[in-house]
Design an enzyme around this catalytic site. Sequence first.
Site, PDB file in Angstrom:
ATOM      1  N   HIS A 132       0.804  -1.228   0.000  1.00 48.11           N
ATOM      2  CA  HIS A 132       0.000   0.000   0.000  1.00 48.11           C
ATOM      3  C   HIS A 132       0.836   1.277   0.000  1.00 48.11           C
ATOM      4  CE1 HIS A 132      -3.508  -2.381   0.128  1.00 48.11           C
ATOM      5  NE2 HIS A 132      -3.663  -2.493   1.426  1.00 48.11           N
ATOM      6  N   HIS A 203      -9.704   2.186   0.700  1.00 49.78           N
ATOM      7  CA  HIS A 203      -9.601   1.087   1.671  1.00 49.78           C
ATOM      8  C   HIS A 203     -10.575   1.226   2.839  1.00 49.78           C
ATOM      9  CE1 HIS A 203      -7.861  -2.409   3.424  1.00 49.78           C
ATOM     10  NE2 HIS A 203      -6.701  -2.327   2.810  1.00 49.78           N
ATOM     11  N   GLU A 341     -11.504  -3.634  -2.523  1.00 51.97           N
ATOM     12  CA  GLU A 341     -10.588  -2.616  -3.041  1.00 51.97           C
ATOM     13  C   GLU A 341     -10.467  -2.770  -4.559  1.00 51.97           C
ATOM     14  OE1 GLU A 341      -6.934  -3.172  -0.508  1.00 51.97           O
ATOM     15  OE2 GLU A 341      -8.391  -4.528   0.448  1.00 51.97           O
TER      16      GLU A 341
END
Length: 377
Positions: A132, A203, A341
Amino acid sequence: MRSSKRMIALVCAGAMSTWLSCTADKQQDEDTFNTQINGKEVNLYHLRNNHGMEMSVTNYGGRVVKLVVPNKDGQLEDVVLGFDSVQEYRESSEAYFGAAIGRYGNRIANGRFTLDGEEYELARNNGPNALHGGPGGFHNVVWEVVEFDDQRIVLQYISADWEEGYPGRLEVQMSYHLTDDNEFRIDYKANTDRKTVVNLTHHSFFNLNGAGKADVRDHVLQLNASAFTPVDSVLIPYGEIRAVAGTPFDFTKATAIGGRIDQDHEQLQFGGGYDHNFVLDKEEVGAMTLAATVFAPQTGIKMEVFTTEPGIQFYSGNFLDGSVSGKDGRTYGYRGAFCLETQHFPDSPNQPNFPSTELESGDTYTQTSIYKFSVQK
């Protein structure tokens, strides 16, 4: 930028009998979000559509703090996990609750990739892998608010060349829009001055029973994906695109999240449940299509996910363990939320058979994803 008092008025406008209590609640929220981080102002922004759906957003990490939708009885439910203050987000930054994710959503193997013959080394924050965007990813930066009204906020962030190891100065603009169709719509746009890789996503951790209320194993999920990308023990794809038919990963027909989650299957063991990228069935690359539908029988809330992206990561809250106390002191327990996601595939820079995430200087990265809410009785 609008003042805090003006922002309160925008979302609290309505019947005078409810205005004062709404104002007090919003002011209390804002008192725990108004601060400065690295010399940049952080605030809480409130959106509200014409049907009573509400969303609160902080420009710290572009995080959705609250998302309030009606249930089958007309009562309002906050359906995203989060915290009551910026400080709690900073102390629990790796939870990613409600955050904007970049430069690269999901994992990159061993924190390395090669672009035009040059190897780049990234910050590793997930075992041997980069996850991420790294510890200083977009979830942990202060975004600039460039536009704001009662139903839309536009956030901007400029990621410096070599930030978290990524090449190129990347200018990102992200719009959150609460439409009158009860949609939470996200539009992304990015440009670079040097070839790089980009994979942006959102997210939020959803619980359609209400944040901190029971778990999500009763939620019924359907994914428009006839294949997924199996992973190794550290959740890096092999590069294979595998059919879901005959496996616990077949959500092509509506199935309870908890229905097969405890089966003896290697991929479920690797993920501790579902934590996998699903390959969406699309006839046209980049087309906006329905990716997923989730329904909570307890509340009657239905959420549909639409996206222009080729994949969607389904995560079943495997690492929530009851140790996190969130909004209003509620505990976020095991499988207390799910994530959907929208994305390009994990580790794409190292997987030549996956859709490319490369962005050339002079080109523009765009994508749109929509989370649409309704009630089904």
